[in-house]
Enzyme design. Structure first.
Site: not given
Length: 217
Positions: A9, A67-68, A174-175
């Site tokens: 990413n 990690d998220s 992302g969000y």
């Protein structure tokens, strides 16, 4: 110091390079390394360590992995570790064929799923920020080989916007457009890079790892 970041990413690389500005941050694709480990852990920490160890075996240099994901309280913490693979209420852990839907569809599904849960009467009295309470979690590992590893886990607290149409902002990824930060009165996607890094789950975890790295040098 050269630090490998266990991700494909480029948005994560950009954020980490800003935070670890005194180091050179490299992702596998920068050096043509094929890196796509199976993330089959049951927690953010397990997935982070899995990725860190997998990349270390390829480069034998210090590796940082994270990690998220976003955790919505009224949905029992979903999508959580499945945030990247989330395919809506029908496929909360991702589609069986492994395909992923566009982020804007994920965002719409998540807001709609939350609204449906609240309409069904989910008890939100214990939630930190009310019925629409949510948080991002980041588990970050600095892996130096063997049993030498350091871990930082942090969160960013906020709420989910009321409707998909309320998503706002073009920053972040992302969000972020649907994640509202009451202290700023804006979504995470509306913050500047410096504002986001100051309060984000990844920013806070990375600063802990940065202090650890500084202490090791």
């Amino acid at each position: 110091m050269k630090i490998y970041l266990a991700t494909g990413n480029k948005n994560k690389k950009r954020e980490m390079a800003q935070i670890l500005e005194s180091h050179t941050v490299v992702i596998p694709s920068d050096e043509g390394i094929d890196f796509d480990p199976v993330e089959n852990g049951t927690t953010f920490y397990e997935n982070s360590l899995l990725k860190a160890r997998a990349l270390y075996e390829l480069v034998h240099c210090p590796v940082v992995a994270d990690d998220s994901g976003i955790c919505v309280d009224a949905l029992g913490g979903a999508p959580g570790i499945y945030s990247a693979r989330y395919g809506g209420p029908s496929f909360p852990h991702g589609k069986p064929d492994g395909s992923r839907i566009p982020q804007n569809e994920q965002n719409k599904f998540l807001v709609d799923q939350l609204n449906d849960a609240l309409a069904e009467g989910v008890d939100s009295s214990r939630f930190l920020n009310g019925p629409r309470s949510a948080h991002y979690t980041c588990a970050m590992v600095l892996y130096l080989g063997g049993d030498r590893l350091y871990v930082a886990e942090e969160t960013m607290e906020g709420t989910i916007v009321s409707t998909p149409a309320d998503a706002a902002g073009t920053g972040g990824f992302g969000y972020d457009p649907l994640f509202f930060l009451p202290q700023y009165g804006r979504t995470a996607a509306q913050l500047s890079d410096d504002e986001k890094n100051a309060v984000s789950h990844r920013g806070k975890a990375a600063r802990v790892i940065q202090r650890i790295i500084s202490g090791l040098l």
